[in-house]
Design a protein around this motif. Structure first.
Motif, PDB file in Angstrom:
ATOM      1  N   ARG A 222       0.814  -1.218   0.000  1.00  0.00           N
ATOM      2  CA  ARG A 222       0.000   0.000   0.000  1.00  0.00           C
ATOM      3  C   ARG A 222       0.854   1.278   0.000  1.00  0.00           C
ATOM      4  N   ARG A 223       2.147   1.123   0.258  1.00  0.00           N
ATOM      5  CA  ARG A 223       3.018   2.292   0.290  1.00  0.00           C
ATOM      6  C   ARG A 223       3.656   2.587  -1.074  1.00  0.00           C
ATOM      7  N   LEU A 224       3.311   1.795  -2.084  1.00  0.00           N
ATOM      8  CA  LEU A 224       3.933   1.994  -3.389  1.00  0.00           C
ATOM      9  C   LEU A 224       3.594   3.355  -3.985  1.00  0.00           C
ATOM     10  N   GLY A 225       2.370   3.816  -3.769  1.00  0.00           N
ATOM     11  CA  GLY A 225       1.986   5.132  -4.276  1.00  0.00           C
ATOM     12  C   GLY A 225       2.816   6.234  -3.642  1.00  0.00           C
ATOM     13  N   GLU A 226       3.050   6.135  -2.345  1.00  0.00           N
ATOM     14  CA  GLU A 226       3.880   7.102  -1.639  1.00  0.00           C
ATOM     15  C   GLU A 226       5.316   7.057  -2.149  1.00  0.00           C
ATOM     16  N   ALA A 227       5.813   5.852  -2.428  1.00  0.00           N
ATOM     17  CA  ALA A 227       7.163   5.715  -2.948  1.00  0.00           C
ATOM     18  C   ALA A 227       7.286   6.330  -4.340  1.00  0.00           C
ATOM     19  N   ALA A 228       6.259   6.144  -5.168  1.00  0.00           N
ATOM     20  CA  ALA A 228       6.277   6.743  -6.509  1.00  0.00           C
ATOM     21  C   ALA A 228       6.285   8.268  -6.417  1.00  0.00           C
ATOM     22  N   LEU A 229       5.517   8.800  -5.477  1.00  0.00           N
ATOM     23  CA  LEU A 229       5.530  10.249  -5.279  1.00  0.00           C
ATOM     24  C   LEU A 229       6.904  10.704  -4.813  1.00  0.00           C
ATOM     25  N   GLY A 230       7.540   9.919  -3.950  1.00  0.00           N
ATOM     26  CA  GLY A 230       8.886  10.254  -3.501  1.00  0.00           C
ATOM     27  C   GLY A 230       9.890  10.244  -4.632  1.00  0.00           C
ATOM     28  N   PHE A 231       9.736   9.282  -5.556  1.00  0.00           N
ATOM     29  CA  PHE A 231      10.611   9.212  -6.729  1.00  0.00           C
ATOM     30  C   PHE A 231      10.492  10.486  -7.564  1.00  0.00           C
ATOM     31  N   ALA A 232       9.261  10.877  -7.887  1.00  0.00           N
ATOM     32  CA  ALA A 232       9.048  12.079  -8.699  1.00  0.00           C
ATOM     33  C   ALA A 232       9.550  13.321  -7.984  1.00  0.00           C
ATOM     34  N   ALA A 233       9.306  13.398  -6.680  1.00  0.00           N
ATOM     35  CA  ALA A 233       9.740  14.566  -5.914  1.00  0.00           C
ATOM     36  C   ALA A 233      11.261  14.656  -5.861  1.00  0.00           C
ATOM     37  N   THR A 234      11.923  13.516  -5.759  1.00  0.00           N
ATOM     38  CA  THR A 234      13.388  13.508  -5.731  1.00  0.00           C
ATOM     39  C   THR A 234      13.955  14.051  -7.038  1.00  0.00           C
ATOM     40  N   ILE A 235      13.397  13.629  -8.165  1.00  0.00           N
ATOM     41  CA  ILE A 235      13.845  14.138  -9.458  1.00  0.00           C
ATOM     42  C   ILE A 235      13.663  15.650  -9.517  1.00  0.00           C
ATOM     43  N   ALA A 236      12.514  16.146  -9.048  1.00  0.00           N
ATOM     44  CA  ALA A 236      12.251  17.587  -9.064  1.00  0.00           C
ATOM     45  C   ALA A 236      13.221  18.334  -8.155  1.00  0.00           C
ATOM     46  N   LEU A 237      13.444  17.798  -6.942  1.00  0.00           N
ATOM     47  CA  LEU A 237      14.327  18.460  -5.983  1.00  0.00           C
ATOM     48  C   LEU A 237      15.749  18.538  -6.494  1.00  0.00           C
ATOM     49  N   VAL A 238      16.281  17.422  -6.974  1.00  0.00           N
ATOM     50  CA  VAL A 238      17.666  17.384  -7.437  1.00  0.00           C
ATOM     51  C   VAL A 238      17.832  18.213  -8.713  1.00  0.00           C
ATOM     52  N   SER A 239      16.816  18.239  -9.555  1.00  0.00           N
ATOM     53  CA  SER A 239      16.882  19.074 -10.752  1.00  0.00           C
ATOM     54  C   SER A 239      16.887  20.554 -10.388  1.00  0.00           C
ATOM     55  N   GLY A 240      16.082  20.935  -9.394  1.00  0.00           N
ATOM     56  CA  GLY A 240      16.096  22.321  -8.938  1.00  0.00           C
ATOM     57  C   GLY A 240      17.434  22.707  -8.340  1.00  0.00           C
ATOM     58  N   TYR A 241      17.984  21.798  -7.536  1.00  0.00           N
ATOM     59  CA  TYR A 241      19.326  22.016  -6.979  1.00  0.00           C
ATOM     60  C   TYR A 241      20.355  22.211  -8.093  1.00  0.00           C
ATOM     61  N   THR A 242      20.271  21.391  -9.131  1.00  0.00           N
ATOM     62  CA  THR A 242      21.230  21.465 -10.226  1.00  0.00           C
ATOM     63  C   THR A 242      21.081  22.759 -11.018  1.00  0.00           C
ATOM     64  N   LEU A 243      19.844  23.221 -11.189  1.00  0.00           N
ATOM     65  CA  LEU A 243      19.622  24.500 -11.862  1.00  0.00           C
ATOM     66  C   LEU A 243      20.366  25.630 -11.155  1.00  0.00           C
ATOM     67  N   PHE A 244      20.231  25.686  -9.833  1.00  0.00           N
ATOM     68  CA  PHE A 244      20.902  26.741  -9.076  1.00  0.00           C
ATOM     69  C   PHE A 244      22.412  26.526  -9.026  1.00  0.00           C
ATOM     70  N   LYS A 245      22.826  25.265  -8.906  1.00  0.00           N
ATOM     71  CA  LYS A 245      24.258  24.973  -8.849  1.00  0.00           C
ATOM     72  C   LYS A 245      24.968  25.485 -10.101  1.00  0.00           C
ATOM     73  N   ALA A 246      24.318  25.355 -11.246  1.00  0.00           N
ATOM     74  CA  ALA A 246      24.949  25.739 -12.504  1.00  0.00           C
ATOM     75  C   ALA A 246      25.145  27.251 -12.642  1.00  0.00           C
ATOM     76  N   VAL A 247      24.378  28.054 -11.889  1.00  0.00           N
ATOM     77  CA  VAL A 247      24.532  29.512 -12.008  1.00  0.00           C
ATOM     78  C   VAL A 247      25.421  30.103 -10.918  1.00  0.00           C
ATOM     79  N   ILE A 248      25.976  29.242 -10.056  1.00  0.00           N
ATOM     80  CA  ILE A 248      26.829  29.751  -8.974  1.00  0.00           C
ATOM     81  C   ILE A 248      27.982  30.606  -9.505  1.00  0.00           C
ATOM     82  N   PRO A 249      28.732  30.155 -10.532  1.00  0.00           N
ATOM     83  CA  PRO A 249      29.826  31.011 -11.020  1.00  0.00           C
ATOM     84  C   PRO A 249      29.350  32.346 -11.579  1.00  0.00           C
ATOM     85  N   THR A 250      28.111  32.388 -12.059  1.00  0.00           N
ATOM     86  CA  THR A 250      27.545  33.647 -12.557  1.00  0.00           C
ATOM     87  C   THR A 250      27.240  34.583 -11.406  1.00  0.00           C
TER      88      THR A 250
END
Length: 330
Positions: A65-93
């Protein structure tokens, strides 16, 4: 998990809009889409399957029954790490690399006047290069990116789950973006090319002697540098250079804290994993040792804050309810 997902998706949208405004262009968007897709692919094969799928499969079998929660965690992790990477790439700027000389000097002060990489390379006879590269990239990545899903499937304590999801999210944002921008640095592998000189030339030669060329570590290092040079520091390819503090060590520290809290029997494994990643972050040339030391201290400080904050926010003020909260957070 819903709160973690909401934070992650909002953070990604904020990072996307903000970086477009900072850059004045949308040229970097294809790069971040490619990064997200490659991360999803990474999590579907290779080290991910070898190291984490057995755990996920076992917990999913026990708690379907926790598979739905895990799938949401998977999608959220991709979003979080992608947001982190967006900001990381502009640090030298936002803040051109400036902290490398200071961090290198701190390393020498803390290690008897020697660079931390020299201390690490003294142990070269005991370390297999391919194994080191695989551990630092493959094993670390598998556990770092799967953490929210493993929490969703394998932890029945809501308070602990919320606390560690908060720690996971805040570490990417506060350490990986905010602190990284304040102490903008490229790391030993790039320091001479960024600030000038040849101080780390012996380290480059030593890495070559250790046969790091051709490993996953060296390929990523070269790809990031080529991206940095080709874009004039704009880093449009979906990722970027940033050394302080070490997110590798921060994520490994989160695992050490979590498994130690679950059982004292697991503590040596968790601490050993974090210590290994800290050592390899120096051994591979990615980081100054102080990058890792700072990550450990900041991560512990965040979890301590969350313990106090969540205890105060929890409902009920009676002695009985307080005791229940303390037991849940223990």
């Amino acid at each position: 998990m819903v709160g973690f997902a909401r934070f992650s998706f909002v953070f990604f949208l904020f990072a996307l809009v903000t970086t477009v405004l900072i850059r004045g262009t949308t040229e970097h968007i294809p790069g971040i889409v490619g990064f997200a897709l490659s991360t999803i692919a990474y999590m579907g094969a290779g080290p991910w399957v070898i190291w984490t799928l057995p755990f996920l499969g076992y917990f999913a079998w026990k708690h379907p029954r926790r598979l739905g929660e895990a799938a949401l965690g998977f999608a959220a992790t991709i979003a979080l790490v992608s947001g982190y990477t967006l900001f990381k790439a502009v640090i030298p700027t936002l803040a051109p690399f400036w902290a490398d000389p200071m961090l290198a000097e701190l390393d020498r002060m803390l290690h008897g006047g020697r660079d931390a990489w020299q201390v690490a390379h003294d142990l070269r006879g005991w370390i297999d290069t391919d194994g080191a590269a695989f551990t630092y990239s493959g094993v670390w990545g598998a556990f770092a990116f799967s953490f929210p899903m493993l929490l969703a499937l394998g932890d029945s304590d809501p308070a602990r789950k919320a606390r560690y999801l908060g720690l996971y999210a805040l570490s990417w944002v506060l350490l990986g973006n905010v602190m990284a921008a304040v102490f903008s640095s490229a790391g030993p592998i790039y320091a001479d090319q960024v600030v000038g000189g040849d101080h780390f030339a012996p380290m480059i030669a030593s890495l070559s002697d250790l046969t790091f060329p051709g490993t996953s570590v060296e390929r990523v290092q070269q790809a990031l540098w080529a991206q940095y040079i080709d874009g004039g520091g704009a880093q449009l390819g979906g990722s970027g250079i940033s050394a302080f503090p070490s997110m590798h060590v921060a994520m490994a520290t989160i695992w050490a804290l979590y498994v130690s809290e679950r059982s004292r029997l697991y503590a040596p494994v968790g601490i050993g994993f974090a210590a290994t990643i800290l050592f390899l972050s120096v051994y591979t040339g990615w980081h100054y040792a102080v990058d890792g030391y700072a990550s450990v201290l900041f991560t512990v400080a965040i979890i301590a804050f969350l313990r106090v904050f969540m205890r105060r926010k929890a409902p009920g003020t009676s002695r009985k309810s307080t005791a229940q909260i303390d037991q849940a957070l223990a």
